[in-house]
Design a protein around this motif. Structure first.
Motif, mmCIF file in Angstrom:
data_model
loop_
_atom_site.group_PDB
_atom_site.id
_atom_site.type_symbol
_atom_site.label_atom_id
_atom_site.label_comp_id
_atom_site.label_asym_id
_atom_site.label_seq_id
_atom_site.Cartn_x
_atom_site.Cartn_y
_atom_site.Cartn_z
ATOM 1 N N ILE A 60 47.426 62.709 32.052
ATOM 2 C CA ILE A 60 47.912 61.402 31.592
ATOM 3 C C ILE A 60 46.740 60.499 31.216
ATOM 4 C CG2 ILE A 60 49.118 59.311 32.301
ATOM 5 C CD1 ILE A 60 50.913 61.111 34.049
ATOM 6 N N LYS A 61 45.696 60.497 32.075
ATOM 7 C CA LYS A 61 44.516 59.679 31.779
ATOM 8 C C LYS A 61 43.829 60.162 30.508
ATOM 9 C CE LYS A 61 43.458 58.190 36.515
ATOM 10 N NZ LYS A 61 42.451 58.178 37.602
ATOM 11 N N ASN A 62 43.804 61.490 30.317
ATOM 12 C CA ASN A 62 43.180 62.044 29.124
ATOM 13 C C ASN A 62 43.931 61.630 27.865
ATOM 14 O OD1 ASN A 62 41.349 63.674 27.667
ATOM 15 N ND2 ASN A 62 42.830 65.357 27.644
ATOM 16 N N GLU A 63 45.282 61.650 27.927
ATOM 17 C CA GLU A 63 46.060 61.219 26.777
ATOM 18 C C GLU A 63 45.808 59.751 26.464
ATOM 19 O OE1 GLU A 63 50.100 62.090 27.648
ATOM 20 O OE2 GLU A 63 49.866 64.272 27.448
ATOM 21 N N LYS A 64 45.754 58.917 27.514
ATOM 22 C CA LYS A 64 45.482 57.496 27.290
ATOM 23 C C LYS A 64 44.091 57.294 26.704
ATOM 24 C CE LYS A 64 48.588 55.741 30.889
ATOM 25 N NZ LYS A 64 48.690 54.954 32.134
ATOM 26 N N GLN A 66 42.442 59.465 24.853
ATOM 27 C CA GLN A 66 42.476 59.884 23.458
ATOM 28 C C GLN A 66 43.095 58.810 22.568
ATOM 29 O OE1 GLN A 66 44.488 63.650 23.342
ATOM 30 N NE2 GLN A 66 42.692 64.807 23.949
ATOM 31 N N GLU A 67 44.178 58.176 23.062
ATOM 32 C CA GLU A 67 44.789 57.100 22.295
ATOM 33 C C GLU A 67 43.811 55.937 22.107
ATOM 34 O OE1 GLU A 67 48.309 56.034 24.349
ATOM 35 O OE2 GLU A 67 49.408 57.864 23.814
ATOM 36 N N ALA A 68 43.064 55.627 23.174
ATOM 37 C CA ALA A 68 42.084 54.538 23.067
ATOM 38 C C ALA A 68 40.988 54.884 22.074
ATOM 39 C CB ALA A 68 41.481 54.249 24.447
ATOM 40 N N VAL A 69 40.537 56.146 22.116
ATOM 41 C CA VAL A 69 39.485 56.578 21.177
ATOM 42 C C VAL A 69 39.991 56.515 19.744
ATOM 43 C CG1 VAL A 69 38.130 58.565 20.434
ATOM 44 C CG2 VAL A 69 38.268 58.009 22.854
ATOM 45 N N THR A 71 42.350 54.585 18.602
ATOM 46 C CA THR A 71 42.473 53.172 18.235
ATOM 47 C C THR A 71 41.125 52.582 17.863
ATOM 48 O OG1 THR A 71 44.360 52.933 19.733
ATOM 49 C CG2 THR A 71 43.260 50.911 19.025
ATOM 50 N N LEU A 72 40.103 52.870 18.688
ATOM 51 C CA LEU A 72 38.759 52.378 18.381
ATOM 52 C C LEU A 72 38.250 52.962 17.083
ATOM 53 C CD1 LEU A 72 37.112 52.520 21.939
ATOM 54 C CD2 LEU A 72 37.765 50.480 20.656
ATOM 55 N N SER A 73 38.519 54.268 16.865
ATOM 56 C CA SER A 73 38.068 54.913 15.633
ATOM 57 C C SER A 73 38.734 54.292 14.415
ATOM 58 C CB SER A 73 38.369 56.411 15.703
ATOM 59 O OG SER A 73 38.010 57.051 14.501
ATOM 60 N N SER A 74 40.051 54.010 14.531
ATOM 61 C CA SER A 74 40.760 53.392 13.411
ATOM 62 C C SER A 74 40.236 51.991 13.143
ATOM 63 C CB SER A 74 42.258 53.347 13.718
ATOM 64 O OG SER A 74 42.784 54.648 13.883
ATOM 65 N N ALA A 75 39.972 51.251 14.219
ATOM 66 C CA ALA A 75 39.436 49.892 14.040
ATOM 67 C C ALA A 75 38.054 49.930 13.394
ATOM 68 C CB ALA A 75 39.380 49.179 15.397
ATOM 69 N N LYS A 76 37.225 50.878 13.852
ATOM 70 C CA LYS A 76 35.889 51.003 13.273
ATOM 71 C C LYS A 76 35.969 51.406 11.812
ATOM 72 C CE LYS A 76 31.470 53.379 13.925
ATOM 73 N NZ LYS A 76 30.748 54.397 14.739
ATOM 74 N N GLU A 77 36.880 52.354 11.513
ATOM 75 C CA GLU A 77 37.036 52.811 10.138
ATOM 76 C C GLU A 77 37.520 51.673 9.239
ATOM 77 O OE1 GLU A 77 39.582 56.246 7.727
ATOM 78 O OE2 GLU A 77 39.620 56.124 9.914
ATOM 79 N N LYS A 78 38.477 50.888 9.752
ATOM 80 C CA LYS A 78 38.977 49.772 8.966
ATOM 81 C C LYS A 78 37.879 48.755 8.708
ATOM 82 C CE LYS A 78 42.626 46.282 8.902
ATOM 83 N NZ LYS A 78 43.787 45.713 9.627
ATOM 84 N N LYS A 79 37.043 48.466 9.732
ATOM 85 C CA LYS A 79 35.949 47.515 9.558
ATOM 86 C C LYS A 79 34.950 48.016 8.526
ATOM 87 C CE LYS A 79 32.403 44.968 12.114
ATOM 88 N NZ LYS A 79 31.346 45.309 11.138
ATOM 89 N N GLN A 80 34.617 49.308 8.586
ATOM 90 C CA GLN A 80 33.695 49.869 7.609
ATOM 91 C C GLN A 80 34.249 49.755 6.198
ATOM 92 O OE1 GLN A 80 33.050 53.836 9.072
ATOM 93 N NE2 GLN A 80 31.436 53.219 10.478
ATOM 94 N N ARG A 81 35.550 50.033 6.056
ATOM 95 C CA ARG A 81 36.146 49.950 4.729
ATOM 96 C C ARG A 81 36.189 48.510 4.234
ATOM 97 N NH1 ARG A 81 38.475 54.540 2.993
ATOM 98 N NH2 ARG A 81 38.674 56.235 4.505
#
Length: 278
Positions: A60-64, A66-69, A71-81
């Protein structure tokens, strides 16, 4: 005589009794060992149950995580774009200023010198300028619209998950909103748009892909060449309302595996298109 007889009787009695005693001792020892094994088995089962609970909690912690990672990756990608879009916008303004200066001719010194030139020289220079303007705008008679079409100029061998597919060869780009270096379409104005993408996958392979607005998937397709004698193609189409500044692009699925080659050749093209409806 009586002493010898008593001795023999005692030995005979000992010989006849000892085997039974040994059997009884062996049986009691086996029972003791069996009970000990049962206790150990119960303890092991308890330990296994506790370990299963720990593993479940860790999953369960691993799934959470992964979701956090993601989310951070999407936010970083959006900022870069967004940063890239700002740079692109600034660069486009500079290019437009330079093109405007070039299109309308010369600098102030050249204009002043031309004003004193004979009329025959002015007419001589005006004709090439008009011809240059005609060549520059030839094929761009459609104005005020938004549409683009680009294709992949090469094969992508074993593309990875969560990879942007960059359709690097532009055929049409009315409005200049598609970037062939990043694979992004940057929405110039609010409205309803249609997007279409076609992918060719290798025989025996398969590709999961998504069309993404900023960091949100708004469409997906699965191209499979499994069990096929030749390559296979799949086309996806979406109609979506987007806002000015939104970034639209095609990517492989973030987690589903990709097998084989993404094909694009002169006889068939993997492509990406879009246009504004209203």
């Amino acid at each position: 005589m009586f002493v010898l007889t008593d001795f023999l009787l005692s030995v005979s009695s000992a010989i006849s009794v000892n085997p039974w005693r040994r059997s009884a001792d062996s049986l009691s020892d086996l029972v003791r060992r069996f009970n000990d094994l049962e206790q150990r088995l119960e303890m092991q089962e308890k330990l296994n149950a506790e370990q299963e609970k720990v593993i479940e909690i860790l999953n369960i912690k691993n799934e959470k995580l992964q979701e956090a990672v993601e989310t951070l990756s999407s936010a970083k990608e959006k900022k870069q774009r967004n940063d890239y879009r700002l740079k692109l916008s600034k660069g486009s303004k500079t290019i437009m200023r330079n093109e405007t200066a070039t299109e309308f001719g010369m600098n102030s010194d050249q204009k002043s010198s031309t004003s004193h030139a004979p009329s025959s020289q002015i007419n001589c220079c005006e004709k090439p300028l008009l011809t240059l303007q005609y060549k520059k705008h030839k094929g761009r008679s459609v104005t005020g619209g938004v549409a683009f079409h680009a294709y992949l100029s090469h094969n992508e061998n074993n593309p990875g998950s969560h990879q942007t597919i960059i359709f690097d060869n532009i055929i049409t780009d009315i409005g200049g909103n598609y970037n062939q270096h990043s694979g992004d379409f940057i929405c110039p104005e609010n409205g309803v748009y249609t997007f279409s993408w076609t992918l060719f996958c290798s025989r025996g392979g398969y590709i999961y892909s998504q069309i993404v607005v900023n960091s949100n998937s708004v469409g997906a397709l699965f191209c499979s060449g499994q069990g096929a004698d030749e390559i296979r193609a799949t086309t996806g189409v979406v109609v979506v309302e987007i806002n000015q500044g939104d970034v639209v692009y095609i990517r492989t699925h973030p987690s589903n595996p990709i097998v084989g080659t993404l094909y694009s050749k002169t006889t068939y093209r993997s492509s990406f298109s879009g246009w504004k409806l209203f």
